[in-house]
Design a protein around this motif. Sequence first.
Motif, PDB file in Angstrom:
ATOM      1  N   GLU A   1       0.504   0.481  13.792  1.00  0.00           N
ATOM      2  CA  GLU A   1       1.280   1.703  13.560  1.00  0.00           C
ATOM      3  C   GLU A   1       0.362   2.800  13.024  1.00  0.00           C
ATOM      4  O   GLU A   1       0.516   3.311  11.916  1.00  0.00           O
ATOM      5  CB  GLU A   1       2.419   1.416  12.580  1.00  0.00           C
ATOM      6  CG  GLU A   1       3.372   0.325  13.011  1.00  0.00           C
ATOM      7  CD  GLU A   1       4.205   0.740  14.218  1.00  0.00           C
ATOM      8  OE1 GLU A   1       4.376   1.958  14.437  1.00  0.00           O
ATOM      9  OE2 GLU A   1       4.687  -0.159  14.945  1.00  0.00           O
ATOM     10  N   GLU A   2      -0.604   3.174  13.844  1.00  0.00           N
ATOM     11  CA  GLU A   2      -1.661   4.093  13.420  1.00  0.00           C
ATOM     12  C   GLU A   2      -1.114   5.441  12.949  1.00  0.00           C
ATOM     13  O   GLU A   2      -1.502   5.959  11.893  1.00  0.00           O
ATOM     14  CB  GLU A   2      -2.640   4.297  14.573  1.00  0.00           C
ATOM     15  CG  GLU A   2      -3.807   5.206  14.252  1.00  0.00           C
ATOM     16  CD  GLU A   2      -4.750   5.354  15.435  1.00  0.00           C
ATOM     17  OE1 GLU A   2      -5.841   5.918  15.229  1.00  0.00           O
ATOM     18  OE2 GLU A   2      -4.392   4.932  16.548  1.00  0.00           O
ATOM     19  N   LYS A   3      -0.205   6.020  13.692  1.00  0.00           N
ATOM     20  CA  LYS A   3       0.317   7.349  13.358  1.00  0.00           C
ATOM     21  C   LYS A   3       1.063   7.338  12.026  1.00  0.00           C
ATOM     22  O   LYS A   3       0.898   8.245  11.200  1.00  0.00           O
ATOM     23  CB  LYS A   3       1.227   7.857  14.474  1.00  0.00           C
ATOM     24  CG  LYS A   3       0.497   8.205  15.767  1.00  0.00           C
ATOM     25  CD  LYS A   3       1.460   8.765  16.803  1.00  0.00           C
ATOM     26  CE  LYS A   3       0.728   9.129  18.090  1.00  0.00           C
ATOM     27  NZ  LYS A   3       1.663   9.656  19.124  1.00  0.00           N
ATOM     28  N   THR A   4       1.892   6.321  11.823  1.00  0.00           N
ATOM     29  CA  THR A   4       2.664   6.234  10.577  1.00  0.00           C
ATOM     30  C   THR A   4       1.752   6.047   9.379  1.00  0.00           C
ATOM     31  O   THR A   4       1.955   6.656   8.317  1.00  0.00           O
ATOM     32  CB  THR A   4       3.669   5.069  10.657  1.00  0.00           C
ATOM     33  OG1 THR A   4       4.517   5.252  11.793  1.00  0.00           O
ATOM     34  CG2 THR A   4       4.518   4.994   9.403  1.00  0.00           C
ATOM     35  N   ILE A   5       0.743   5.209   9.541  1.00  0.00           N
ATOM     36  CA  ILE A   5      -0.202   4.939   8.453  1.00  0.00           C
ATOM     37  C   ILE A   5      -0.990   6.193   8.092  1.00  0.00           C
ATOM     38  O   ILE A   5      -1.129   6.550   6.914  1.00  0.00           O
ATOM     39  CB  ILE A   5      -1.154   3.788   8.846  1.00  0.00           C
ATOM     40  CG1 ILE A   5      -0.379   2.460   8.852  1.00  0.00           C
ATOM     41  CG2 ILE A   5      -2.341   3.702   7.887  1.00  0.00           C
ATOM     42  CD1 ILE A   5      -1.141   1.305   9.442  1.00  0.00           C
TER      43      ILE A   5
ATOM     44  N   ILE B   1       8.570   1.994   4.412  1.00  0.00           N
ATOM     45  CA  ILE B   1       8.648   2.506   5.776  1.00  0.00           C
ATOM     46  C   ILE B   1       8.059   1.532   6.798  1.00  0.00           C
ATOM     47  O   ILE B   1       8.345   1.651   7.993  1.00  0.00           O
ATOM     48  CB  ILE B   1       7.982   3.890   5.909  1.00  0.00           C
ATOM     49  CG1 ILE B   1       6.516   3.845   5.473  1.00  0.00           C
ATOM     50  CG2 ILE B   1       8.739   4.917   5.077  1.00  0.00           C
ATOM     51  CD1 ILE B   1       5.798   5.161   5.684  1.00  0.00           C
ATOM     52  N   LEU B   2       7.246   0.585   6.330  1.00  0.00           N
ATOM     53  CA  LEU B   2       6.737  -0.467   7.209  1.00  0.00           C
ATOM     54  C   LEU B   2       6.688  -1.773   6.422  1.00  0.00           C
ATOM     55  O   LEU B   2       6.330  -1.784   5.250  1.00  0.00           O
ATOM     56  CB  LEU B   2       5.332  -0.144   7.736  1.00  0.00           C
ATOM     57  CG  LEU B   2       5.174   1.024   8.718  1.00  0.00           C
ATOM     58  CD1 LEU B   2       3.692   1.270   8.997  1.00  0.00           C
ATOM     59  CD2 LEU B   2       5.926   0.750  10.015  1.00  0.00           C
ATOM     60  N   ASN B   3       7.013  -2.861   7.083  1.00  0.00           N
ATOM     61  CA  ASN B   3       6.992  -4.166   6.423  1.00  0.00           C
ATOM     62  C   ASN B   3       6.878  -5.248   7.483  1.00  0.00           C
ATOM     63  O   ASN B   3       7.747  -5.364   8.356  1.00  0.00           O
ATOM     64  CB  ASN B   3       8.272  -4.371   5.603  1.00  0.00           C
ATOM     65  CG  ASN B   3       8.299  -5.708   4.871  1.00  0.00           C
ATOM     66  OD1 ASN B   3       7.296  -6.418   4.814  1.00  0.00           O
ATOM     67  ND2 ASN B   3       9.442  -6.055   4.321  1.00  0.00           N
TER      68      ASN B   3
ATOM     69  N   LEU C   1       4.297  -0.953   3.443  1.00  0.00           N
ATOM     70  CA  LEU C   1       3.882   0.432   3.231  1.00  0.00           C
ATOM     71  C   LEU C   1       4.996   1.179   2.507  1.00  0.00           C
ATOM     72  O   LEU C   1       6.121   1.292   3.010  1.00  0.00           O
ATOM     73  CB  LEU C   1       3.570   1.112   4.568  1.00  0.00           C
ATOM     74  CG  LEU C   1       3.217   2.607   4.514  1.00  0.00           C
ATOM     75  CD1 LEU C   1       2.066   2.873   3.550  1.00  0.00           C
ATOM     76  CD2 LEU C   1       2.856   3.114   5.908  1.00  0.00           C
ATOM     77  N   LEU C   2       4.664   1.662   1.321  1.00  0.00           N
ATOM     78  CA  LEU C   2       5.627   2.371   0.477  1.00  0.00           C
ATOM     79  C   LEU C   2       5.275   3.855   0.465  1.00  0.00           C
ATOM     80  O   LEU C   2       4.126   4.234   0.229  1.00  0.00           O
ATOM     81  CB  LEU C   2       5.567   1.806  -0.948  1.00  0.00           C
ATOM     82  CG  LEU C   2       6.606   2.273  -1.955  1.00  0.00           C
ATOM     83  CD1 LEU C   2       7.988   1.788  -1.563  1.00  0.00           C
ATOM     84  CD2 LEU C   2       6.247   1.752  -3.354  1.00  0.00           C
ATOM     85  N   GLN C   3       6.258   4.696   0.735  1.00  0.00           N
ATOM     86  CA  GLN C   3       6.046   6.140   0.715  1.00  0.00           C
ATOM     87  C   GLN C   3       7.286   6.829   0.154  1.00  0.00           C
ATOM     88  O   GLN C   3       8.408   6.553   0.598  1.00  0.00           O
ATOM     89  CB  GLN C   3       5.742   6.679   2.118  1.00  0.00           C
ATOM     90  CG  GLN C   3       5.355   8.162   2.137  1.00  0.00           C
ATOM     91  CD  GLN C   3       4.965   8.639   3.523  1.00  0.00           C
ATOM     92  OE1 GLN C   3       5.317   8.019   4.520  1.00  0.00           O
ATOM     93  NE2 GLN C   3       4.229   9.731   3.587  1.00  0.00           N
ATOM     94  N   ASN C   4       7.053   7.687  -0.831  1.00  0.00           N
ATOM     95  CA  ASN C   4       8.162   8.412  -1.462  1.00  0.00           C
ATOM     96  C   ASN C   4       9.268   7.464  -1.935  1.00  0.00           C
ATOM     97  O   ASN C   4      10.459   7.747  -1.809  1.00  0.00           O
ATOM     98  CB  ASN C   4       8.745   9.447  -0.502  1.00  0.00           C
ATOM     99  CG  ASN C   4       7.727  10.505  -0.100  1.00  0.00           C
ATOM    100  OD1 ASN C   4       6.895  10.905  -0.905  1.00  0.00           O
ATOM    101  ND2 ASN C   4       7.782  10.936   1.151  1.00  0.00           N
TER     102      ASN C   4
ATOM    103  N   VAL D   1       0.830  -1.202   0.000  1.00  0.00           N
ATOM    104  CA  VAL D   1       0.000   0.000   0.000  1.00  0.00           C
ATOM    105  C   VAL D   1       0.862   1.249   0.000  1.00  0.00           C
ATOM    106  O   VAL D   1       2.039   1.214   0.373  1.00  0.00           O
ATOM    107  CB  VAL D   1      -0.949   0.035   1.225  1.00  0.00           C
ATOM    108  CG1 VAL D   1      -1.959  -1.086   1.167  1.00  0.00           C
ATOM    109  CG2 VAL D   1      -0.157  -0.012   2.521  1.00  0.00           C
ATOM    110  N   GLY D   2       0.253   2.335  -0.392  1.00  0.00           N
ATOM    111  CA  GLY D   2       0.955   3.608  -0.373  1.00  0.00           C
ATOM    112  C   GLY D   2       0.128   4.660  -1.070  1.00  0.00           C
ATOM    113  O   GLY D   2      -0.750   4.348  -1.882  1.00  0.00           O
ATOM    114  N   PRO D   3       0.371   5.925  -0.770  1.00  0.00           N
ATOM    115  CA  PRO D   3      -0.372   7.015  -1.403  1.00  0.00           C
ATOM    116  C   PRO D   3      -0.041   7.129  -2.874  1.00  0.00           C
ATOM    117  O   PRO D   3       0.949   6.572  -3.359  1.00  0.00           O
ATOM    118  CB  PRO D   3       0.105   8.245  -0.621  1.00  0.00           C
ATOM    119  CG  PRO D   3       1.467   7.871  -0.131  1.00  0.00           C
ATOM    120  CD  PRO D   3       1.413   6.407   0.153  1.00  0.00           C
TER     121      PRO D   3
END
Length: 249
Positions: free
Chosen positions: A206-210, A195-197, A188-191, A36-38
Amino acid sequence: MIEIEDLTYKYNSIDNNELFHELSLTLKKGSFTTLVGPIGCGKTTLIKILLGQIKIDDKIRIDRILVSEKNKEQIQKKIGFIPQYSDELHDISYTKYVQTIAQQLEIEYLLKADQQHLSSGEKQLLSFLNVLGNKPQIIILDEAFTLIDERKKKQIFNILTQLNQQGITILNFTNDLEESLYGNDIVLLQNGTIILNGPKEQILKEEKTIKKAGLELPFLADLSIRLMYYGVLDHMILDMDEMVNTIWK
């Protein structure tokens, strides 16, 4: 089954901004991973790299085979790819299994339909059947069921879960974390950076990071976190029946 080692990539030699910088990811055979990721994080580009549509030297291996022009045909036989928009559909192998799945989903009519007159959602369903007919070892999804109603979407992911239990590796690229509940692991992929795996039960805490990444927690994960805060639960519950039975007690 999928190995990415220190992948660095930028769109062109003039642009100094790297989309990926030394990105590494290993997915084991039989895993069910939700990536997932933006928007703009690099999901689509990574898919093209995995499919050999973008040439990368000595960075990607599929089932221990180097992704290259030489091995492209061999690798493509292992992968079933379901894109968001399926404009180029091929004839489906009318195996008994495909017919059974079509019957379960109540879409037998698609097997004989004129593809030119299908809606985008129907093309997504037909693309799914097409992939199953080819019996791939790996299924890669790219926002594959965004145009399908929730009832059918749930049925499809239940089928994918069964296939995963039979050893098929599934990698689901999506913006919708709700879909992660069907898999086992989340990346979790960002930029252009992971950042999370890890296992979904761990990552969804990891609510805040998500949320910082612009994503929304699945309903059950969000509810679990709130109930854990108030001492109602002592662990995260990601199954609705289990949640209801636990709260009811």
